[in-house]
Design a protein around this motif. Structure first.
Motif, PDB file in Angstrom:
ATOM      1  N   PHE A  50      20.181  40.287  44.339  1.00  0.00           N
ATOM      2  CA  PHE A  50      21.653  40.740  43.884  1.00  0.00           C
ATOM      3  C   PHE A  50      22.260  41.262  45.098  1.00  0.00           C
ATOM      4  N   ARG A  59      16.298  44.613  42.926  1.00  0.00           N
ATOM      5  CA  ARG A  59      16.290  45.400  41.936  1.00  0.00           C
ATOM      6  C   ARG A  59      15.201  45.206  41.103  1.00  0.00           C
ATOM      7  N   SER A  76      16.238  50.143  43.175  1.00  0.00           N
ATOM      8  CA  SER A  76      16.701  49.101  44.059  1.00  0.00           C
ATOM      9  C   SER A  76      16.676  49.549  45.515  1.00  0.00           C
ATOM     10  N   ARG A 169      23.809  47.056  39.727  1.00  0.00           N
ATOM     11  CA  ARG A 169      24.416  45.983  39.528  1.00  0.00           C
ATOM     12  C   ARG A 169      25.034  45.908  38.243  1.00  0.00           C
ATOM     13  N   HIS A 193      27.368  49.751  45.183  1.00  0.00           N
ATOM     14  CA  HIS A 193      27.103  48.804  44.125  1.00  0.00           C
ATOM     15  C   HIS A 193      27.625  47.366  44.160  1.00  0.00           C
ATOM     16  N   THR A 194      26.894  46.524  43.521  1.00  0.00           N
ATOM     17  CA  THR A 194      27.591  45.240  43.333  1.00  0.00           C
ATOM     18  C   THR A 194      28.150  45.071  41.916  1.00  0.00           C
ATOM     19  N   TYR A 224      21.731  43.690  34.157  1.00  0.00           N
ATOM     20  CA  TYR A 224      22.888  44.488  34.567  1.00  0.00           C
ATOM     21  C   TYR A 224      22.272  46.114  34.551  1.00  0.00           C
TER      22      TYR A 224
END
Length: 475
Positions: A50, A59, A76, A169, A193-194, A224
């Protein structure tokens, strides 16, 4: 003359040692020492890429205790490399490589680790040559020459307290490119974070017992860490169905489907408030047109508010100042076959209300909203003005209780200041952030991420009862 740094003190490893990988949230793991392997390997599964291509992350999940699949540590890390690794049985596999600190006997140094599923292996980790620096010597006939750790830490609160912050994520369910959505992306990415914005109506669901999934634009959505719902009123039914699907998968949703559904239905919402004995303006609801006069009497007569059940942002809300006007409005709404409430008009509020933003069971910000001149509605979308305000302890308690009644971790609770205490006007499960951040100067979106980061920390697992009984009998 500049002194050169002192050489690290020597360490001696046996063929198996206890180690820690603190940056991954693994305080104790048993590792096999393998000088025949160049790179270390960690048992990992649900491995997913990700983040942006310029700085990709991976992750993955780990079962650190062999045989305890109920303990799952989500990890992660940035990707260092991706390389082909040949195992001892001659099979080749393309693996992600990460770099993370190794901790042994109070000493820490960075090592490279490849990620692979080692579920069939006796040890969950293998330490290769790259991790065994020059100050380490090996005694292959011995084991546990360094301080012995144990898996007890995974059964204690210490694991949750010491868990590192990690890149998450996160999905934001939103159909609008507005201030609130942009802030959720901006603040989340600033924390590492994404954050992906997902259009609610472009999602579809595979509903089955073994592998429920959510798909988006022809692809299955990844796993997620958290979902932040920003469900518009026009798509409440489909949006809450989508959140239920994420809940079925096991994804943490900041606001759950049941709370959003209840808060959006104004009749249901007032019944929830009444059940929890939370103050609100006197409210009545009826179906038969013969009940109009009695309906008006139930809320104390005119002036009163007639409110469509589907109203949002102040639309579909009418003030009837006389009984005749109230009867006319009610008759018109019934002629349209619209569902509506009749509500007591709190005159002393003088066109003002208080919006309390509740996050994680606490009021993190509050503002006073004043309606435009001549308008009893205080909604900012109807031209109202916002200003910072100090709320009383009673108002704070009522706001927190109202959010808790709907099991909402994030809620905008609107209060009217009446002569007999605060009255809850509405509980909003998708509150906007622009007005309250500008009025108060507070980073309320940051508080949402505080709540998410706290929630995703690992939780200790209970010891197995069988193991406890065996220990007692041995004693």
């Amino acid at each position: 003359m500049i002194d050169s740094p002192a050489a690290p003190l020597p360490l001696t490893f046996g063929w198996e040692e206890w180690i820690a990988l603190p940056a991954l949230g693994l305080p104790a793991i048993s590792a096999k020492i393998d000088t025949g392997a160049r790179t270390s390997a960690l048992h990992a599964y649900d491995i997913e890429l990700f983040g942006p291509s310029s700085a990709p992350k991976v992750r993955f999940s780990v079962h650190p205790i062999p045989g305890r699949d109920d303990l799952e540590i989500a990890c992660s890390a940035p990707i260092t490399d991706r390389r082909e690794v040949t195992s001892s049985n001659g099979e080749s596999e393309l693996r992600y490589v990460i770099t993370t600190p190794l901790l042994v006997a109070g000493r820490k140094w960075p090592i490279e680790i490849t990620l692979t599923n080692r579920a069939g292996m006796a040890s969950r980790m293998l330490l290769g040559r790259q991790a065994l620096t020059d100050h380490i010597s090996i005694l292959p006939t011995e084991r546990h020459l360094q301080p012995v750790l144990n898996y007890d830490v995974y059964h204690s609160a210490l694991m949750r307290q010491s868990a590192p912050k990690r890149a998450l994520r996160i999905a934001v369910l939103s159909r609008e490119d507005n201030y609130s959505t942009r802030r959720l992306v901006e603040v989340g990415e600033a924390r590492g974070h994404t954050v992906e914005v997902i259009d609610t109506t472009r999602c579809y669901m595979a509903i089955n017992a073994m592998a429920p999934e959510v798909h988006y634009d022809g692809k299955r959505l990844p796993r997620y860490d958290a979902v932040i719902p920003r469900i518009g009123a026009s798509v409440t039914q489909y949006g809450t169905a989508l959140i239920r699907q994420f809940e079925t998968i096991g994804t943490y949703c900041v606001n759950g489907s049941a709370g959003i559904t209840a808060s959006r239905d104004k009749l249901h919402a007032h019944q929830v408030l009444a059940r929890h004995k939370i103050g609100m303006p006197a409210t009545a609801f009826a179906s038969s047109p013969k009940d109009t006069s009695n309906l008006i009497g139930l809320v104390g007569g005119a002036p009163l508010i007639v409110k469509l059940l589907e109203s949002t942002q102040g639309k579909g809300v009418v003030l009837a100042e006389t009984k005749k006007a109230a009867e006319s409005v009610i008759s018109a709404f019934r002629g349209l076959r619209a569902n509506f409430l009749v509500q007591h008009f709190v005159k002393e509020a003088a066109g003002e209300d208080v919006r309390c933003l509740v996050i994680g069971g606490k009021v993190v910000a509050a503002m006073k909203r004043t309606g435009a001149e001549g308008d009893f509605r205080s909604n900012l979308h109807q031209g109202g003005q916002a200003s910072v305000t100090r709320i009383s302890k009673e108002e704070r308690d009522v706001a927190v209780r109202a959010a808790r009644a709907f099991s909402l971790n994030m809620a905008g609770v609107d209060l009217l200041r009446s002569d007999d205490g605060p009255k809850v006007l509405e509980v909003n499960s998708s509150p906007g952030f622009e007005g309250i951040e500008q009025a108060t100067g507070k980073d309320v979106v940051g508080r949402i991420y505080d709540e998410i980061e706290s929630h995703v920390r690992p939780r200790p697992v209970p010891r197995r009862q069988r193991a406890l009984r065996a220990t007692a009998s041995d004693a």
